[in-house]
Write a protein that holds these residues in place. Structure first.
Motif, PDB file in Angstrom:
ATOM      1  N   UNK A  84       0.870  -1.183   0.000  1.00 23.47           N
ATOM      2  CA  UNK A  84       0.000   0.000   0.000  1.00 23.47           C
ATOM      3  C   UNK A  84       0.900   1.224   0.000  1.00 23.47           C
ATOM      4  N   UNK A  85       0.668   2.141  -0.910  1.00 20.91           N
ATOM      5  CA  UNK A  85       1.515   3.327  -0.996  1.00 20.91           C
ATOM      6  C   UNK A  85       0.628   4.574  -0.931  1.00 20.91           C
ATOM      7  N   UNK A  86       1.130   5.592  -0.231  1.00 20.56           N
ATOM      8  CA  UNK A  86       0.459   6.889  -0.219  1.00 20.56           C
ATOM      9  C   UNK A  86       1.446   7.876  -0.826  1.00 20.56           C
ATOM     10  N   UNK A  87       1.081   8.502  -1.933  1.00 18.39           N
ATOM     11  CA  UNK A  87       2.083   9.281  -2.661  1.00 18.39           C
ATOM     12  C   UNK A  87       1.449  10.506  -3.301  1.00 18.39           C
ATOM     13  N   UNK A  88       2.292  11.298  -3.985  1.00 21.75           N
ATOM     14  CA  UNK A  88       1.766  12.471  -4.696  1.00 21.75           C
ATOM     15  C   UNK A  88       0.841  12.052  -5.840  1.00 21.75           C
ATOM     16  N   UNK A  89       0.906  10.766  -6.241  1.00 24.68           N
ATOM     17  CA  UNK A  89       0.006  10.279  -7.300  1.00 24.68           C
ATOM     18  C   UNK A  89      -1.344   9.857  -6.719  1.00 24.68           C
ATOM     19  N   UNK A  90      -1.432   9.853  -5.405  1.00 21.37           N
ATOM     20  CA  UNK A  90      -2.629   9.375  -4.719  1.00 21.37           C
ATOM     21  C   UNK A  90      -2.314   8.066  -4.000  1.00 21.37           C
ATOM     22  N   UNK A  91      -3.318   7.513  -3.322  1.00 25.97           N
ATOM     23  CA  UNK A  91      -3.097   6.246  -2.629  1.00 25.97           C
ATOM     24  C   UNK A  91      -3.336   5.104  -3.611  1.00 25.97           C
ATOM     25  N   UNK A  92      -2.520   4.053  -3.494  1.00 23.20           N
ATOM     26  CA  UNK A  92      -2.743   2.892  -4.363  1.00 23.20           C
ATOM     27  C   UNK A  92      -2.181   1.624  -3.731  1.00 23.20           C
ATOM     28  N   UNK A  93      -2.701   0.489  -4.190  1.00 21.18           N
ATOM     29  CA  UNK A  93      -2.153  -0.817  -3.793  1.00 21.18           C
ATOM     30  C   UNK A  93      -1.508  -1.416  -5.031  1.00 21.18           C
ATOM     31  N   UNK A  94      -0.454  -2.200  -4.809  1.00 22.25           N
ATOM     32  CA  UNK A  94       0.340  -2.695  -5.937  1.00 22.25           C
ATOM     33  C   UNK A  94       0.650  -4.175  -5.771  1.00 22.25           C
ATOM     34  N   UNK A 134       9.745   3.190  -7.493  1.00 23.72           N
ATOM     35  CA  UNK A 134      10.087   3.652  -8.850  1.00 23.72           C
ATOM     36  C   UNK A 134       8.870   4.304  -9.506  1.00 23.72           C
ATOM     37  N   UNK A 135       7.680   3.768  -9.214  1.00 26.95           N
ATOM     38  CA  UNK A 135       6.457   4.352  -9.795  1.00 26.95           C
ATOM     39  C   UNK A 135       6.246   5.770  -9.259  1.00 26.95           C
ATOM     40  N   UNK A 136       6.399   5.931  -7.944  1.00 27.14           N
ATOM     41  CA  UNK A 136       6.071   7.260  -7.393  1.00 27.14           C
ATOM     42  C   UNK A 136       7.132   8.321  -7.735  1.00 27.14           C
ATOM     43  N   UNK A 137       8.229   7.891  -8.343  1.00 21.45           N
ATOM     44  CA  UNK A 137       9.183   8.887  -8.848  1.00 21.45           C
ATOM     45  C   UNK A 137       8.653   9.563 -10.114  1.00 21.45           C
ATOM     46  N   UNK A 138       7.632   8.976 -10.725  1.00 20.20           N
ATOM     47  CA  UNK A 138       7.079   9.533 -11.957  1.00 20.20           C
ATOM     48  C   UNK A 138       6.120  10.692 -11.691  1.00 20.20           C
ATOM     49  N   UNK A 143       4.171   7.582 -16.336  1.00 20.95           N
ATOM     50  CA  UNK A 143       5.565   7.994 -16.250  1.00 20.95           C
ATOM     51  C   UNK A 143       6.325   7.114 -15.249  1.00 20.95           C
ATOM     52  N   UNK A 144       5.690   6.850 -14.111  1.00 27.74           N
ATOM     53  CA  UNK A 144       6.314   6.023 -13.077  1.00 27.74           C
ATOM     54  C   UNK A 144       6.514   4.584 -13.551  1.00 27.74           C
ATOM     55  N   UNK A 145       5.519   4.045 -14.236  1.00 22.90           N
ATOM     56  CA  UNK A 145       5.641   2.659 -14.726  1.00 22.90           C
ATOM     57  C   UNK A 145       6.727   2.582 -15.807  1.00 22.90           C
ATOM     58  N   UNK A 146       6.822   3.615 -16.629  1.00 19.77           N
ATOM     59  CA  UNK A 146       7.909   3.636 -17.635  1.00 19.77           C
ATOM     60  C   UNK A 146       9.269   3.675 -16.944  1.00 19.77           C
ATOM     61  N   UNK A 160      -2.122  -2.078 -10.428  1.00 21.55           N
ATOM     62  CA  UNK A 160      -2.231  -1.030  -9.403  1.00 21.55           C
ATOM     63  C   UNK A 160      -3.711  -0.797  -9.133  1.00 21.55           C
ATOM     64  N   UNK A 161      -4.073  -0.877  -7.883  1.00 20.93           N
ATOM     65  CA  UNK A 161      -5.446  -0.543  -7.488  1.00 20.93           C
ATOM     66  C   UNK A 161      -5.432   0.901  -7.020  1.00 20.93           C
ATOM     67  N   UNK A 162      -6.045   1.783  -7.814  1.00 21.68           N
ATOM     68  CA  UNK A 162      -6.069   3.199  -7.443  1.00 21.68           C
ATOM     69  C   UNK A 162      -7.484   3.565  -6.965  1.00 21.68           C
ATOM     70  N   UNK A 163      -7.629   4.813  -6.523  1.00 23.53           N
ATOM     71  CA  UNK A 163      -8.967   5.254  -6.091  1.00 23.53           C
ATOM     72  C   UNK A 163      -9.884   5.465  -7.300  1.00 23.53           C
ATOM     73  N   UNK A 164      -9.305   5.340  -8.482  1.00 26.05           N
ATOM     74  CA  UNK A 164     -10.056   5.609  -9.709  1.00 26.05           C
ATOM     75  C   UNK A 164      -9.971   4.440 -10.699  1.00 26.05           C
ATOM     76  N   UNK A 165      -9.909   3.221 -10.191  1.00 27.72           N
ATOM     77  CA  UNK A 165      -9.863   2.058 -11.081  1.00 27.72           C
ATOM     78  C   UNK A 165      -8.560   1.289 -10.961  1.00 27.72           C
ATOM     79  N   UNK A 166      -8.392   0.316 -11.867  1.00 28.22           N
ATOM     80  CA  UNK A 166      -7.201  -0.543 -11.826  1.00 28.22           C
ATOM     81  C   UNK A 166      -6.329  -0.255 -13.038  1.00 28.22           C
TER      82      UNK A 166
END
Ligand code: SF4
Length: 495
Positions: A84-94, A134-138, A143-146, A160-166
């Motif tokens: 579980x990550x909380x980041x500038x991209x939002x919260x997500x599970x990976x 590495x993802x949250x560096x994007x 960008x992060x996945x690249x 990635x499970x985000x607050x706005x879909x997968x």
């Protein structure tokens, strides 16, 4: 290897997630995990050790704690997931299906950038956490996945499970698969399409290499286009996959059947019965029986009531014991017969040597083996295939080493790690990997001798390619022929 499943729906998704993740159980043994997202309650996650029990047994009692219309799950052969990550991209599970060969290097560079690693539960770096960092560096998820694609040497597919879909992102070279399924008001992404029929999904899309897609309950959006080049693992069809799964639109059972049929048609060995070593040798054996017109008989059956999985505990000794206990020979079928068995592959050979002895003891007049793939000669650097630690675990390498060093007292050593690895020139190894070369023939004859077999044949590489039905340059066959050794993702080698 590991396998994942994720679903997003207009309805509560927990039942689909639970069973969909369970259908990945043949791909891993160590840890299982699920995470759901609920608009009101947020993220809920649980991770359990699966080394002594099964996914469903472990998670059944806490299912009511999972809530929401979207979720991801994993059966992992390595680390504790989902992260579980909380980041500038939002919260997500990976969750990831990955093999990262440059883990230390990535960790060092992240630490130098003042990032931190929080997950050390097994005393090691958690590869999924590294991928998350590495993802949250994007600047964006894409960008992060690249950044992951550029940085990881090995392979990495992820959900990635985000607050706005997968978000589903397939490994840059497409070594491991992601398949999308669809039903009314729901989309799912999975490693194994076996998860779909009983949950009411229809396969709607095969995610391409390096492709990134976003799933919502009402549709799929492509966030990054697929690469044109691909190196999907051929071993998915031979060994890893469940018979009802498809990758790149090619069904596992079909490929196994075709491989067996082609060999059976031309083999010409005098035998009375054909059998498959359960589970992954069965499809090939049915094909072989049809091609050779020799009856298919179950000379060995798997005790499925308590050994439902094809993978084993982490400890090698325990694995050997389990492998022996779950397969039961049928004396009445074997007695007095010239038996031929089909199996997916030969790695160490210890198990097969014990089985051939046992079959003869039970009255089999002859024991012949036919193997679905070419000899495994090169360790896999891409997907955590079991013999990746030491090439001398492979019986082929031990025979090659003995031949090349003139060791005449060679035996089938139980402990490969106690054997010193002698450097053999690449061209010499290549000679053994070339089908029907004098070196290849001598190696196969020696393996048959060490395993106590009356005859042994491996499928040709061309047969596998033809059975899979994709162009050779789209399929990874590195462990058979040493080809396409891409460990980077286009950052330093030609794409
Ligand atoms: S080296 Fe073998 S097991 Fe590894 S990805 Fe390639 S084909 Fe699959």
């Amino acid at each position: 290897m590991g396998g994942f499943f994720g679903a997003v729906s207009l309805e509560p998704v927990v039942a689909d997630l639970f069973y969909g993740t369970d259908y990945q159980s043949h791909l891993g043994t160590k840890r299982g995990g699920m995470a759901t997202y609920d608009r009101e309650g947020g993220f809920y996650r649980a991770i359990h050790n699966l080394e002594s029990t099964y996914f469903r047994t472990r998670f059944e009692s806490e299912l009511e704690k999972f809530k929401g219309n979207s979720g991801i799950g994993i059966i992992s052969d390595t680390d504790a997931q989902p992260m579980l990550m909380n980041s500038h991209l939002g919260r997500f599970a990976l969750v990831t299906v990955a093999k990262i060969n440059n883990m230390e290097e990535i960790a060092d560079s992240l630490l130098k950038e003042n990032m931190h690693l929080s997950e050390f539960s097994s005393g090691k770096i958690n590869p999924t956490e590294l991928v998350g960092l590495l993802i949250i560096k994007g600047k964006t998820f894409v960008d992060g996945i690249e950044n992951v694609y550029r940085t990881v040497k090995g392979s990495c597919s992820m959900l990635l499970l985000t607050e706005d879909g997968i978000i589903a992102a397939r490994d840059f070279w497409g070594r491991t698969p992601i398949v999308i399924g669809k039903k009314d008001g729901a989309f799912a992404a999975t490693s194994e399409s076996t998860a779909f029929p009983n949950l009411g999904y229809e396969t709607s899309y095969f995610v391409g290499p390096g492709e990134i897609v976003k799933l919502k309950a009402d549709g799929m959006e492509v966030l990054r286009k697929a690469e044109t080049k691909m190196q999907v693992c051929s071993f998915l069809w031979i060994y890893y996959g469940f018979p009802t799964s498809c990758y790149e639109g090619k069904n596992v059972e079909d490929v196994r059947y075709t491989t067996g049929f082609k060999m059976g048609e031309t083999d010409g060995v005098e035998i009375d019965s054909v059998g498959g070593i359960p589970d992954s040798g069965v499809g090939m054996a049915i094909g072989y029986a049809a091609g050779s017109k020799v009856p298919y008989q179950r000379g060995i059956s798997k005790y499925t009531p308590t050994w439902p999985r094809s993978f084993m505990p982490a400890n090698q000794e325990m694995r050997n014991l389990v492998a022996k206990m779950k397969l039961i020979p049928n004396k009445d079928v074997l007695n007095g017969k010239r038996c031929l068995f089909c199996d997916d592959s030969i790695v160490r050979g210890t198990q097969l040597r014990d089985s051939s002895k046992a079959l003869k003891k039970l009255g089999a007049k002859e024991v012949h083996m036919r193997i679905a793939c070419p000899p495994l000669i090169y360790a896999c650097p891409f997907i955590n295939f079991s013999a990746s630690k030491n090439e001398l675990e492979l019986i082929t390498r031990r025979v090659i080493q003995d031949f090349e060093t003139g060791n005449t007292k060679a035996t089938l050593l139980k402990d490969a790690h106690s054997t010193e690895n002698v450097k053999i020139a690449d061209e010499r190894i290549k000679a053994y990997a070339t089908t029907d070369s004098p070196e290849y023939k001598a190696m196969v004859a020696e393996i048959a001798k060490r395993l106590g077999l009356d005859s042994l044949k491996f499928s040709k590489l061309e047969t596998i390619i033809e059975a899979i039905g994709l162009p050779k340059d789209k399929i990874c066959t590195h462990c058979f022929d040493g080809s396409s050794f891409h460990t980077c993702n286009g950052c330093c080698c030609e794409k």
